[in-house]
Design an enzyme around this catalytic site. Structure first.
Site, PDB file in Angstrom:
ATOM      1  N   SER A 115       3.590  -1.735  10.402  1.00  0.00           N
ATOM      2  CA  SER A 115       3.895  -2.881   9.591  1.00  0.00           C
ATOM      3  C   SER A 115       2.873  -3.807   9.658  1.00  0.00           C
ATOM      4  O   SER A 115       1.779  -3.681   9.269  1.00  0.00           O
ATOM      5  CB  SER A 115       5.091  -3.321  10.009  1.00  0.00           C
ATOM      6  N   HIS A 116       3.214  -5.133  10.162  1.00  0.00           N
ATOM      7  CA  HIS A 116       2.318  -6.256  10.236  1.00  0.00           C
ATOM      8  C   HIS A 116       1.572  -6.344  11.078  1.00  0.00           C
ATOM      9  O   HIS A 116       0.808  -7.252  11.452  1.00  0.00           O
ATOM     10  CB  HIS A 116       3.332  -7.415  10.096  1.00  0.00           C
ATOM     11  N   ASP A 155       2.349  -2.764   5.403  1.00  0.00           N
ATOM     12  CA  ASP A 155       3.023  -1.302   5.029  1.00  0.00           C
ATOM     13  C   ASP A 155       3.701  -1.923   3.657  1.00  0.00           C
ATOM     14  O   ASP A 155       4.396  -0.983   3.178  1.00  0.00           O
ATOM     15  CB  ASP A 155       3.805  -0.704   5.603  1.00  0.00           C
ATOM     16  N   ARG A 157       6.997  -6.381   3.169  1.00  0.00           N
ATOM     17  CA  ARG A 157       7.154  -7.796   3.392  1.00  0.00           C
ATOM     18  C   ARG A 157       6.400  -8.793   2.390  1.00  0.00           C
ATOM     19  O   ARG A 157       5.897  -8.242   1.422  1.00  0.00           O
ATOM     20  CB  ARG A 157       6.587  -8.465   4.790  1.00  0.00           C
ATOM     21  N   LYS A 210      13.168  -2.706   2.901  1.00  0.00           N
ATOM     22  CA  LYS A 210      12.811  -4.197   2.148  1.00  0.00           C
ATOM     23  C   LYS A 210      11.443  -3.986   1.204  1.00  0.00           C
ATOM     24  O   LYS A 210      10.772  -2.830   1.450  1.00  0.00           O
ATOM     25  CB  LYS A 210      12.592  -5.204   3.263  1.00  0.00           C
TER      26      LYS A 210
HETATM   27  C1  G1P Z   1      10.519  -7.923  13.238  1.00  0.00           C
HETATM   28  C2  G1P Z   1      11.464  -8.833  12.321  1.00  0.00           C
HETATM   29  C3  G1P Z   1      12.722  -8.334  11.742  1.00  0.00           C
HETATM   30  C4  G1P Z   1      12.298  -7.102  11.000  1.00  0.00           C
HETATM   31  C5  G1P Z   1      11.100  -6.179  11.968  1.00  0.00           C
HETATM   32  C6  G1P Z   1      10.591  -5.077  11.097  1.00  0.00           C
HETATM   33  O1  G1P Z   1      11.603  -7.362  14.363  1.00  0.00           O
HETATM   34  O2  G1P Z   1      12.107 -10.005  13.330  1.00  0.00           O
HETATM   35  O3  G1P Z   1      13.364  -8.863  11.008  1.00  0.00           O
HETATM   36  O4  G1P Z   1      13.287  -6.133  10.638  1.00  0.00           O
HETATM   37  O5  G1P Z   1      10.396  -6.973  12.504  1.00  0.00           O
HETATM   38  O6  G1P Z   1       9.805  -5.561  10.087  1.00  0.00           O
HETATM   39  P1  G1P Z   1      11.630  -7.828  15.729  1.00  0.00           P
HETATM   40  O7  G1P Z   1      10.120  -7.914  16.325  1.00  0.00           O
HETATM   41  O8  G1P Z   1      12.160  -9.251  15.800  1.00  0.00           O
HETATM   42  O9  G1P Z   1      12.565  -7.079  16.449  1.00  0.00           O
HETATM   43 ZN    ZN Z   2       6.376  -4.155   7.112  1.00  0.00          ZN
END
Ligand code: G1P
Ligand code: ZN
Length: 543
Positions: free
Chosen positions: A113-114, A279, A282, A376
């Site tokens: 992801s990020h 990815d 968001r 999402k």
């Molecule tokens: C984080 C975000 C959560 C999201 C997840 C995946 O998870 O807070 O809302 O669903 O990334 O993108 P966390 O690191 O808080 O468990």
């Molecule tokens: Zn992501």
């Protein structure tokens, strides 16, 4: 070509977190590490003959290597067909879309992801089920159990598949189809939104900047926003996915997308700014001098949903993760529909969407989506806003301010303390849990604690129970402090503190968010001793 069983040693810690297994690339590069996890997925799935799988990732470093390994393992497990994105590329929402559209049995998403990419960055792998959504906990736990007991993995010794040419090939008995990563997704978007109205908006000279952050959403945004909707070339920037995201941190928030925010605060700002993450699931929505809080974005989309053709018939319900602000609850109340409060993580929305109990979902962490897929969806949210702007003739700022005037404003912020000592963070949570019972009824300045607990969720559809999902301190006026540990970090522990305060009076809707929340920030520290225990003076990131 032969199929071999390779003996392997076990790796500890292969339990999927909030969103799949995420680790440092170097950890994934250990011989057998990726293979063991993939083997555990196949052992969990059982007989794969006759089944189709979808495969793709966000293009980060190690994506191509992993795609080739997974293809050879899928062939060894007798999967009938794999649909793989060209270049190994598929955004997370596109995987979900392709699974659903082609009736695939499931999909494997390669992404962290990020989280930063590159040889020193992170890599990740996640399994999505037939409905296109992240595997629920009973499946991720079964995968984890297999990682702790398997003895070997099965793999073909076939050579690499040409990932760069669209079309069908064969690997052992398995069909491999390299697909255009954008086509199915773009077709779905064109059905949901009023593309004619948005095209007309750009035709009138509407200005926008979309920052692809050198991650996966660039090709999607370019094809749709510039290609199909006619925005001028250059509207989408950083559109080429890079293995290291160009050194950027592809997390669309005002801290990591600082350049976009600066542009939107400047004299030559376009009318609309947006960004997506590594990815593509968001989104960040930005008006002139205004970064829209994701919790507000969910509420505004919900309140105006019928402006978009795909949602003309109205929405059935809204679901938000527990730490997400209660702005959406007020909209649900006005619409006479339910608002569900789920634990953090998109996987908890799947059942609600499948059962048609909720149409729109959102998380404070820049995640918004709907029942069109089961992830999402960053670009979807951006297109929704474009549709709202085109249909209403209003600016981002007008839409936000009018929403606050009607429903009140939920001041909201998240403070992250990243990579703190895991033992201290755990101890803080344990001690705080022990204190909860005595907090109710206590007063802190103007606030009185009405309820203090550790969030437990019972899924209304399958009745699965998820406990310890975050400590909530709820004040009598509805203001809240929430504390939880991240389930996606890869270094030490990350503590997240979520703060929310409601303000009904429109004359007080232009306060600075951190100032508006200052009393709650102080109470959070007083109760948790977070700074003192972690040795931190301030949060690493404030969003
Ligand atoms: C984080 C975000 C959560 C999201 C997840 C995946 O998870 O807070 O809302 O669903 O990334 O993108 P966390 O690191 O808080 O468990
Ligand atoms: Zn992501």
């Amino acid at each position: 070509m032969t199929i071999q069983t390779v003996a392997t040693k076990l790796f500890a810690g292969q339990r999927p977190g909030t969103s799949g297994l995420r680790k440092k690339v170097t950890e994934f590069q250990q011989p057998g590490y990726l293979e063991n996890f993939v083997e555990a997925i196949f052992l969990t799935l059982g007989d794969c003959s006759g089944r189709t799988l979808v495969l793709g990732g966000d293009g980060r470093f190690y994506n191509r290597t992993a795609v080739q390994t997974i293809l050879r393992m899928a062939a060894a497990h007798k999967v009938a067909k794999v649909l793989v994105g060209r270049g190994g590329i598929l955004s997370t929402p596109a995987v979900s879309c392709v699974i659903r559209k082609h009736g695939a049995f499931g999909g494997i998403v390669l992404s962290a992801s990020h989280n930063p990419g590159g040889p020193d960055g992170d890599f990740g792998i996640k399994y999505n089920i037939e409905n296109g959504g992240p595997a629920p906990e009973k499946i991720t736990e079964a995968i984890y159990a297999h990682t702790q007991s398997l003895t070997g993995y099965r793999i073909s010794d076939a050579g690499p598949v040409d990932l760069d040419r669209i079309g069908a090939t064969q690997l052992e008995e398995m069909a491999v189809e390299v697909i255009d990563p954008v086509a199915d997704y773009a077709e779905l978007m064109a059905r949901l939104f009023d593309f004619d109205a948005i095209r007309a908006l750009f035709g009138r000279g509407f200005t926008m900047r979309f920052d692809g952050m050198s991650a996966v959403s660039g090709p999607y945004a370019k094809a749709i926003i510039e290609g199909m909707l006619g925005a001028p070339a250059g509207t989408v920037i950083n559109a080429e996915p890079r293995e290291d995201f160009g050194g950027h941190h592809p997390d669309p928030n005002p801290v990591n997308a600082a350049e976009l925010v600066a542009l939107m605060n400047g004299a030559d700002a376009p009318e609309f700014g947006a960004a997506s993450d590594g990815d593509g699931d968001r989104n960040m929505i930005v008006g002139r001098n205004l970064a829209v809080a994701p919790s507000d974005s969910l509420a505004i989309i919900a309140a105006n949903a019928t402006m978009a053709p795909g949602y003309r018939a109205g929405i059935k319900g809204i679901a938000r993760s527990m730490p997400t602000s209660q702005a959406a609850d007020r909209v649900a109340e006005a619409l006479g529909i339910s608002c569900f409060e789920t634990p953090t993580g998109w996987k908890y929305f799947g059942n609600l969407l499948d059962a048609n109990l909720a149409t729109l979902c959102g998380e404070e962490s820049y995640g918004t989506g709907s029942n069109h897929i089961r992830e999402k969806d960053g670009l979807w949210a951006v297109l929704f806003w474009l549709n709202l702007i085109a249909a209403s003739g209003k600016s981002v700022n007008q839409l936000v301010q009018e929403h606050w005037a009607r429903f009140g404003r939920n001041y909201y912020s998240r403070h992250d303390y990243e990579a703190v000592d895991a033992a201290s963070a755990d101890k803080m949570m344990v001690d705080l849990r022990a204190k909860l019972a005595s907090l109710a009824g206590q007063s802190f300045g103007d606030f009185r604690v009405a309820q203090a607990d550790d969030f437990v969720y019972t899924d209304p559809v399958d009745h699965a129970v998820a406990s310890k999902q975050g400590i909530r301190i709820i004040m009598s006026d509805g203001s809240r402090i929430v504390l939880r540990l991240s389930g996606t970090g890869t270094e030490g522990a990350t503590v997240r503190v979520y703060l929310e305060r409601y303000e009904a009076d429109p004359s007080r809707h232009d306060l600075d968010t951190q100032e508006a929340l200052a009393p709650l920030i102080a109470i959070a520290e007083q109760v948790s001793e977070l700074k003192q225990r972690t040795g931190r003076k301030e949060p690493s990131v404030i969003t």
